[in-house]
Design a protein around this motif. Structure first.
Motif, PDB file in Angstrom:
ATOM      1  N   LYS A   1       2.451   8.507  -8.936  1.00  0.00           N
ATOM      2  CA  LYS A   1       1.895   7.486  -9.600  1.00  0.00           C
ATOM      3  C   LYS A   1       1.999   6.092  -9.032  1.00  0.00           C
ATOM      4  O   LYS A   1       2.966   6.074  -8.030  1.00  0.00           O
ATOM      5  CB  LYS A   1       2.610   7.498 -11.019  1.00  0.00           C
ATOM      6  N   THR A   2       1.425   5.155  -9.826  1.00  0.00           N
ATOM      7  CA  THR A   2       1.468   3.765  -9.150  1.00  0.00           C
ATOM      8  C   THR A   2       0.967   2.909 -10.246  1.00  0.00           C
ATOM      9  O   THR A   2       0.405   3.342 -11.401  1.00  0.00           O
ATOM     10  CB  THR A   2       0.847   3.550  -8.019  1.00  0.00           C
ATOM     11  N   LYS A   3       1.138   1.524 -10.239  1.00  0.00           N
ATOM     12  CA  LYS A   3       0.684   0.454 -11.126  1.00  0.00           C
ATOM     13  C   LYS A   3      -0.330  -0.453 -10.276  1.00  0.00           C
ATOM     14  O   LYS A   3       0.170  -0.592  -9.126  1.00  0.00           O
ATOM     15  CB  LYS A   3       1.861  -0.263 -12.056  1.00  0.00           C
ATOM     16  N   ALA A   4      -1.188  -1.084 -11.027  1.00  0.00           N
ATOM     17  CA  ALA A   4      -2.165  -1.793 -10.195  1.00  0.00           C
ATOM     18  C   ALA A   4      -2.497  -2.809 -11.288  1.00  0.00           C
ATOM     19  O   ALA A   4      -2.435  -2.906 -12.399  1.00  0.00           O
ATOM     20  CB  ALA A   4      -3.279  -1.009  -9.605  1.00  0.00           C
ATOM     21  N   SER A   5      -3.335  -4.121 -10.715  1.00  0.00           N
ATOM     22  CA  SER A   5      -3.858  -5.104 -11.517  1.00  0.00           C
ATOM     23  C   SER A   5      -5.087  -4.709 -12.036  1.00  0.00           C
ATOM     24  O   SER A   5      -5.534  -5.444 -13.170  1.00  0.00           O
ATOM     25  CB  SER A   5      -4.205  -6.307 -10.613  1.00  0.00           C
ATOM     26  N   ASP A   6      -5.583  -3.550 -11.966  1.00  0.00           N
ATOM     27  CA  ASP A   6      -7.020  -3.088 -12.701  1.00  0.00           C
ATOM     28  C   ASP A   6      -7.066  -1.745 -12.434  1.00  0.00           C
ATOM     29  O   ASP A   6      -6.093  -1.069 -11.832  1.00  0.00           O
ATOM     30  CB  ASP A   6      -8.119  -3.669 -11.770  1.00  0.00           C
ATOM     31  N   ASN A   7      -8.108  -0.956 -13.291  1.00  0.00           N
ATOM     32  CA  ASN A   7      -8.061   0.394 -13.389  1.00  0.00           C
ATOM     33  C   ASN A   7      -7.927   1.061 -11.718  1.00  0.00           C
ATOM     34  O   ASN A   7      -8.346   0.681 -10.684  1.00  0.00           O
ATOM     35  CB  ASN A   7      -9.335   0.772 -13.806  1.00  0.00           C
ATOM     36  N   HIS A   8      -7.254   2.042 -11.659  1.00  0.00           N
ATOM     37  CA  HIS A   8      -6.766   2.639 -10.305  1.00  0.00           C
ATOM     38  C   HIS A   8      -7.010   4.338 -10.432  1.00  0.00           C
ATOM     39  O   HIS A   8      -6.968   4.781 -11.421  1.00  0.00           O
ATOM     40  CB  HIS A   8      -5.699   2.347  -9.805  1.00  0.00           C
ATOM     41  N   ILE A   9      -7.046   4.469  -9.279  1.00  0.00           N
ATOM     42  CA  ILE A   9      -7.172   6.090  -9.004  1.00  0.00           C
ATOM     43  C   ILE A   9      -6.157   6.628  -8.172  1.00  0.00           C
ATOM     44  O   ILE A   9      -5.549   5.767  -7.496  1.00  0.00           O
ATOM     45  CB  ILE A   9      -8.577   6.342  -8.670  1.00  0.00           C
ATOM     46  N   VAL A  10      -5.642   7.757  -8.226  1.00  0.00           N
ATOM     47  CA  VAL A  10      -4.714   8.450  -7.485  1.00  0.00           C
ATOM     48  C   VAL A  10      -5.148   9.994  -7.250  1.00  0.00           C
ATOM     49  O   VAL A  10      -5.599  10.641  -7.985  1.00  0.00           O
ATOM     50  CB  VAL A  10      -3.450   8.561  -8.296  1.00  0.00           C
ATOM     51  N   HIS A  11      -5.017  10.263  -5.830  1.00  0.00           N
ATOM     52  CA  HIS A  11      -5.462  11.619  -5.410  1.00  0.00           C
ATOM     53  C   HIS A  11      -4.514  12.079  -4.361  1.00  0.00           C
ATOM     54  O   HIS A  11      -3.973  11.349  -3.516  1.00  0.00           O
ATOM     55  CB  HIS A  11      -7.066  11.617  -5.101  1.00  0.00           C
ATOM     56  N   TRP A  12      -4.442  13.269  -4.088  1.00  0.00           N
ATOM     57  CA  TRP A  12      -3.734  14.212  -3.074  1.00  0.00           C
ATOM     58  C   TRP A  12      -4.699  14.798  -2.007  1.00  0.00           C
ATOM     59  O   TRP A  12      -5.699  15.165  -2.232  1.00  0.00           O
ATOM     60  CB  TRP A  12      -3.208  15.319  -3.513  1.00  0.00           C
ATOM     61  N   LYS A  13      -4.411  14.458  -0.568  1.00  0.00           N
ATOM     62  CA  LYS A  13      -5.111  14.953   0.148  1.00  0.00           C
ATOM     63  C   LYS A  13      -4.221  15.728   1.368  1.00  0.00           C
ATOM     64  O   LYS A  13      -2.909  15.184   1.437  1.00  0.00           O
ATOM     65  CB  LYS A  13      -5.911  13.830   1.083  1.00  0.00           C
ATOM     66  N   LYS A  14      -4.806  16.660   1.983  1.00  0.00           N
ATOM     67  CA  LYS A  14      -4.203  17.281   3.160  1.00  0.00           C
ATOM     68  C   LYS A  14      -5.320  17.207   4.379  1.00  0.00           C
ATOM     69  O   LYS A  14      -6.489  17.918   4.259  1.00  0.00           O
ATOM     70  CB  LYS A  14      -3.791  18.467   3.248  1.00  0.00           C
TER      71      LYS A  14
END
Length: 548
Positions: free
Chosen positions: A368-381
């Protein structure tokens, strides 16, 4: 009696007048009223005549007029040779032809004169005709220059010099026309007017004209972007009127400021690490002095430019620019920018340490994270996206799952604003050897190199039977042993065994070794087989033909 006398006198007068007309009209001269020629070219002035009665003593003379007096330049008697006179402006350049045509070479502007063809025919009398020679030469392209003085101030009570236009070497005298924004200005010479021109004309030693015109105006602020140009208008043969334009100029006009503009030069949303440029300017000239402040605290700019390098989220706030124009102190010359600096915090992963998981067990991470605007998080290999909700879960771990995983966060509304971190998965289990490949040699007794790849953790140890020269390369949850051995008869028959083991178990695989089949496996062999096939088909065809 008086009446009779008067009648006879009138009759005699009539007869005398008729006799005079006959005499004067006995020689008729025909010339061209006007001949046009370019400077440097050759001019041809024809002259023909008729005589009412035959004359053996006819002479044709060409004259020019200088200071009110005629001066002969050339003559020719009927049937005689042509002659030119000495000590005339045309000496050496003029000839009279057999048909009495006057030819002038290398025409000069000073040759623009009235030429008289005079025919004297003895008792038949004298006649003449006049030709006006017109000489033309196109002037050079006009040169437009600005004054060397400082900038012009708008609203001055007196007219200021805008520019000077000069055109050289024209004939006849050319004319200069001024243009402002492609519209001609009326020719005004009265210096009491707001807009006027001061002309001057110089006749050069060559006879060509140099014309100069200086434009004066009382410009207003509306003229700050005006474009000025001059055109030379000149005459050419056949009543042509031509024009040549100068280059354009603009004026350096000073005028007070009325409003200020404060703008952000960055075209994309500002994010942490960017360089931010803000520009303050007014609608006056020259630009006044500028002061900058952030949230009421004075900061330093460079002229009208405020630059913030490698900005942070703490640089967000209200920036104000204030200009001071001493020519208009009553004007409100200020502007405000509310600067937003976008950010994204570093990615937070739980658990944070590398994971060692038993074969077929479950593993899970949260990101997870925090940002100044709407954000996305995804996992990659690698390039494969495995999850888009911040959770990565693997139910039954296999050796194929081992390796590095990336958690990537981003703010779609701010291009380039991303953050990422990585975790590593190691799968714990007994060794598992990948399917072996057949080793090939040219012939028995050659050396063969075999590779044995085994997954597993702890790192497997390798044992080859028979053994040879070995090297080991370690990868993600995988080890590769490379061994070179001689392909003896026993090896060719039984192969070579690779055994991999760790504390959790062992695995083994046999690697076969064979001789290469050169004809079938090589490009030459395939080509040879194809030729044999074609040859067989050809023989079959011949057999069929012979049978038929």
């Amino acid at each position: 009696m008086d009446g009779i006398t008067l009648g006879r006198a009138s009759l005699w007068c009539t007869l005398l007048l008729w006799a005079f007309q006959v005499c004067s009209g006995a020689v008729t001269v025909k010339v061209s009223p006007k001949v046009e020629v370019l400077k440097g070219d050759t001019a041809t002035l024809p002259c023909t005549h008729t005589v009412s009665s035959a004359s053996s003593n006819t002479i044709v003379e060409w004259y020019i007029e200088e200071q009110g007096t005629r001066k002969r330049v050339a003559f020719r008697r009927q049937g005689g040779e042509g002659n030119s006179d000495d000590n005339t402006p045309l000496t050496g350049r003029v000839t009279i032809e057999e048909n009495f045509t006057l030819t002038i070479t290398s025409v000069k502007p000073s040759d623009e004169l009235a030429f008289y063809c005079q025919v004297t025919a003895g008792p038949a009398g004298v006649g003449d005709g006049t030709t006006m020679l017109k000489v033309f030469f196109a002037p050079e392209k006009p040169e437009l220059t600005k004054p060397s003085t400082q900038a012009i101030s708008a609203g001055e009570p007196t007219s200021s010099e805008i520019g000077t236009c000069v055109t050289m070497n024209g004939h006849p005298q050319p004319r200069i026309i001024w243009f402002k924004d492609d519209k001609p200005l009326a020719e005004v010479k009265d210096r009491k007017e707001a807009t006027y021109m001061i002309p001057s004309i110089v006749k050069e030693a060559s006879g060509l004209f140099t014309v100069k015109s200086t434009l004066y105006m009382q410009p207003t602020k509306a003229d700050k972007d005006s474009v000025f140009q001059c055109t030379v208008e000149y005459s050419m043969p056949e009543d042509q009127i031509k024009q040549t334009k100068s280059d354009t100029i603009t004026i350096n006009l000073n005028y007070p400021s009325e409003k200020a503009t404060f703008s952000l030069l960055n075209t994309s949303p500002v994010k942490e690490g960017d360089t931010v440029n803000m520009k303050c300017e007014t609608d006056g000239n020259p630009q006044p002095e500028f002061d900058f402040a952030k949230d009421g605290k004075v900061i330093t700019g460079q002229g009208g430019l405020l630059t913030l390098k490698s900005v942070k989220r703490t640089d967000a706030g209200q920036y104000k620019c204030t200009a001071t124009d001493f020519d208009n102190l009553d004007a409100d010359l200020s502007g405000v920018i509310a600067l937003a600096v976008h950010y994204i915090d570093p990615m937070s992963v739980t658990p944070v340490e590398p994971q060692i998981v038993k074969l077929e067990d479950k593993v899970e991470w949260q990101c997870k994270t925090k940002a100044s605007d709407n954000h996305i998080v995804h996992w990659k290999k690698g390039s494969e996206v495995l999850s888009q909700d911040g959770t990565l879960s693997i139910e039954k771990v296999s050796y194929a799952n081992a390796g590095e995983y990336m958690c990537v966060g981003g703010v779609p509304s701010v291009p380039g604003l991303t953050a990422q971190t990585s975790v590593n998965l190691t799968v714990k289990g007994k060794p598992m050897i990948e399917n072996p490949t057949v080793g090939e040699v040219g012939k028995e007794g050659d050396m063969v190199t075999l590779k044995c790849s085994a997954f597993g953790f702890p790192i497997p140890q390798f044992e080859w039977t028979p053994s040879g020269k070995e090297s080991i390369l370690l990868g993600d949850n995988k080890a590769v042993s490379t061994m070179t051995v001689q392909a003896t008869a026993e090896v060719m028959k039984n192969g070579v065994t690779c055994k991999a083991g760790n504390t959790l178990g062992t695995d083994s695989k046999t690697f076969l070794v064979s001789v290469k089949r050169a004809i079938e496996n090589s490009a030459e062999g395939r080509a040879f087989s194809l030729l044999l096939l074609l040859f067989s088909l050809l023989l079959s065809g011949l057999f069929v033909v012979q049978t038929l």
